[in-house]
Write an enzyme that holds these catalytic residues in place. Structure first.
Site, PDB file in Angstrom:
ATOM      1  N   GLY A 133       4.761  12.713  -1.653  1.00 29.37           N
ATOM      2  CA  GLY A 133       5.970  13.009  -2.418  1.00 29.37           C
ATOM      3  C   GLY A 133       5.933  14.340  -3.151  1.00 29.37           C
ATOM      4  O   GLY A 133       6.756  14.590  -4.026  1.00 29.37           O
TER       5      GLY A 133
ATOM      6  N   GLY B  78       7.451   8.944   4.003  1.00 31.39           N
ATOM      7  CA  GLY B  78       8.196   8.446   2.850  1.00 31.39           C
ATOM      8  C   GLY B  78       9.566   9.090   2.781  1.00 31.39           C
ATOM      9  O   GLY B  78      10.511   8.676   3.456  1.00 31.39           O
TER      10      GLY B  78
ATOM     11  N   HIS C  63      -1.157   0.871  -0.582  1.00 35.26           N
ATOM     12  CA  HIS C  63      -0.479   2.157  -0.784  1.00 35.26           C
ATOM     13  C   HIS C  63      -0.883   2.732  -2.141  1.00 35.26           C
ATOM     14  O   HIS C  63      -1.028   1.995  -3.122  1.00 35.26           O
ATOM     15  CB  HIS C  63       1.044   1.977  -0.713  1.00 35.26           C
ATOM     16  CG  HIS C  63       1.755   3.292  -0.644  1.00 35.26           C
ATOM     17  ND1 HIS C  63       1.975   4.066  -1.752  1.00 35.26           N
ATOM     18  CD2 HIS C  63       2.237   3.990   0.410  1.00 35.26           C
ATOM     19  CE1 HIS C  63       2.581   5.193  -1.378  1.00 35.26           C
ATOM     20  NE2 HIS C  63       2.753   5.158  -0.069  1.00 35.26           N
TER      21      HIS C  63
ATOM     22  N   LYS D 225      10.246   2.873   0.373  1.00 30.59           N
ATOM     23  CA  LYS D 225       9.902   2.683  -1.047  1.00 30.59           C
ATOM     24  C   LYS D 225      11.063   1.991  -1.770  1.00 30.59           C
ATOM     25  O   LYS D 225      11.741   1.158  -1.176  1.00 30.59           O
ATOM     26  CB  LYS D 225       9.504   4.023  -1.682  1.00 30.59           C
ATOM     27  CG  LYS D 225       8.417   4.725  -0.857  1.00 30.59           C
ATOM     28  CD  LYS D 225       7.793   5.901  -1.536  1.00 30.59           C
ATOM     29  CE  LYS D 225       6.735   6.503  -0.622  1.00 30.59           C
ATOM     30  NZ  LYS D 225       6.043   7.622  -1.208  1.00 30.59           N
TER      31      LYS D 225
ATOM     32  N   GLU E 298       0.662   4.269  -4.382  1.00 31.10           N
ATOM     33  CA  GLU E 298       1.542   4.011  -5.524  1.00 31.10           C
ATOM     34  C   GLU E 298       1.237   2.646  -6.138  1.00 31.10           C
ATOM     35  O   GLU E 298       1.397   2.459  -7.347  1.00 31.10           O
ATOM     36  CB  GLU E 298       3.016   4.132  -5.094  1.00 31.10           C
ATOM     37  CG  GLU E 298       3.398   5.598  -4.938  1.00 31.10           C
ATOM     38  CD  GLU E 298       4.497   5.855  -3.935  1.00 31.10           C
ATOM     39  OE1 GLU E 298       5.195   4.912  -3.531  1.00 31.10           O
ATOM     40  OE2 GLU E 298       4.652   7.032  -3.541  1.00 31.10           O
TER      41      GLU E 298
ATOM     42  N   ASN F 220       8.436   4.436   5.340  1.00 34.08           N
ATOM     43  CA  ASN F 220       8.295   3.698   4.085  1.00 34.08           C
ATOM     44  C   ASN F 220       9.431   4.108   3.153  1.00 34.08           C
ATOM     45  O   ASN F 220       9.384   5.180   2.560  1.00 34.08           O
ATOM     46  CB  ASN F 220       6.921   4.029   3.468  1.00 34.08           C
ATOM     47  CG  ASN F 220       6.722   3.377   2.111  1.00 34.08           C
ATOM     48  OD1 ASN F 220       7.512   2.533   1.684  1.00 34.08           O
ATOM     49  ND2 ASN F 220       5.657   3.781   1.414  1.00 34.08           N
TER      50      ASN F 220
ATOM     51  N   GLU G   3      -3.763   8.854   3.517  1.00 28.50           N
ATOM     52  CA  GLU G   3      -2.707   9.436   2.694  1.00 28.50           C
ATOM     53  C   GLU G   3      -3.326  10.051   1.440  1.00 28.50           C
ATOM     54  O   GLU G   3      -3.523   9.344   0.438  1.00 28.50           O
ATOM     55  CB  GLU G   3      -1.709   8.363   2.280  1.00 28.50           C
ATOM     56  CG  GLU G   3      -0.972   7.721   3.424  1.00 28.50           C
ATOM     57  CD  GLU G   3       0.385   7.210   2.979  1.00 28.50           C
ATOM     58  OE1 GLU G   3       1.391   7.715   3.488  1.00 28.50           O
ATOM     59  OE2 GLU G   3       0.435   6.332   2.108  1.00 28.50           O
TER      60      GLU G   3
ATOM     61  N   SER H 297       4.071  13.914   2.573  1.00 27.62           N
ATOM     62  CA  SER H 297       4.977  15.053   2.744  1.00 27.62           C
ATOM     63  C   SER H 297       5.167  15.465   4.205  1.00 27.62           C
ATOM     64  O   SER H 297       5.321  16.655   4.501  1.00 27.62           O
ATOM     65  CB  SER H 297       4.517  16.246   1.896  1.00 27.62           C
ATOM     66  OG  SER H 297       4.594  15.924   0.519  1.00 27.62           O
TER      67      SER H 297
HETATM   68  P1  PGA Z   1       6.082  11.075   1.405  1.00 24.82           P
HETATM   69  O1  PGA Z   1       5.440   9.613   1.201  1.00 24.82           O
HETATM   70  O2  PGA Z   1       6.310  11.268   2.878  1.00 24.82           O
HETATM   71  O3  PGA Z   1       7.362  11.031   0.618  1.00 24.82           O
HETATM   72  O4  PGA Z   1       5.102  12.058   0.859  1.00 24.82           O
HETATM   73  C1  PGA Z   1       4.477   9.135   2.114  1.00 24.82           C
HETATM   74  C2  PGA Z   1       4.036   7.770   1.708  1.00 24.82           C
HETATM   75  O5  PGA Z   1       3.990   7.457   0.523  1.00 24.82           O
HETATM   76  O6  PGA Z   1       3.726   6.935   2.581  1.00 24.82           O
END
Ligand code: PGA
Length: 265
Positions: free
Chosen positions: A175, A236, A97, A12, A99, A10, A169, A215
């Protein structure tokens, strides 16, 4: 039947056209000739879908989008429909997601509508669920994830479930550099599979892929993927570096194979 490992990258709101194309080209060249090991999907920003699609070409790496409209067409300024995504060669789409749920206020109801629209249009979906830190500290992980799942799957017919991957998640791990432990992931995935078993049946529950996101990096991927019931990951930050992403893809194949002996799900 063994579940095929799934890894999504992803991106983003990152990359530009040039770096996105190089990233896609590198992943496709390194991974794309092998269709058997794991299903790998990249989710670039909307404006780069066509260019990234050209870079991955006929390789086994598939193209995904990060969102879609719940509506088929019409007066929805700025939105992108499922049909438009299909036109661009998109095969997968992220729905729910965190976010979008938390920063953009997407409700469980809207997530369910988007899921239905994606499935109706023939897309495959990565449905994201997960609790935030406050909910986890309050011991509400199970309840929160259960509510998200109940709402999302309320109208999904059994025959469409094979086109869904569920991504667990935890919001506090996205993140932040603080990944869930393999035990956290194992427990959550077990609960999700139990939900699918009660909503549908045990055969369907044992066939659906449930992946972990939050992460993931080359250093923790193998351990998390070895947890029984973890079928891959949604990546991500680490998906923006080809070497890191490819390392995580390889770890999915190795780790999941290693964990399978203990997988009773
Ligand atoms: P991250 O994001 O690996 O940067 O923690 C994962 C995601 O949002 O799918």
């Amino acid at each position: 039947m063994a579940r095929r490992p799934f890894i999504g990258g992803n991106w983003k709101m990152n990359t530009d056209l040039a770096t996105g194309k190089v990233l896609a080209r590198t992943i496709a060249a390194e991974w794309g000739a092998d269709v058997s090991r794991a299903e790998v999907v990249v989710f670039p920003p909307f404006p780069y879908l066509e260019s990234v699609g050209q870079e991955i070409g006929l390789s086994s790496v598939a193209l995904g989008a990060q969102d879609l409209s719940s509506e088929a067409n019409g007066a929805r300024t700025g939105e992108v429909s499922a049909e438009m995504l299909c036109d661009m060669g998109v095969r997968w789409v992220l729905v729910g997601h965190s976010e979008r749920r938390h920063r953009l206020g997407e409700s469980d109801a809207l997530v369910a509508e988007k899921l239905a629209m994606a499935l109706e249009s023939g897309l495959q979906v990565v449905l994201c669920v997960g609790e935030n830190l406050q909910q986890r500290h309050a011991g509400r992980t199970h309840e929160v994830v259960g509510l998200q799942l109940r709402s999302a799957f309320a109208q999904v017919p059994e025959e469409a479930v094979a086109r869904i991957v569920i991504a667990y998640e935890p919001v506090w791990a996205i993140g932040t550099g603080v990944a869930a432990t393999a035990t956290d992931a194992l427990e959550a995935h077990h609960e999700i599979r139990a939900f699918m078993s009660s909503r549908y049946d045990s055969e369907l529950a044992s066939s659906i892929r449930i992946v972990y996101g939050g992460s993931l990096v080359p250093g923790n991927a193998k351990t998390i993927f070895a947890a029984p019931g973890v079928d891959g990951g949604l990546v991500g930050g680490a998906s923006l570096k080809a070497a890191d992403f490819l390392s995580i893809c390889s770890s999915a194949v190795i780790g999941i194979e290693a964990g399978r002996t203990g997988d009773s799900a």
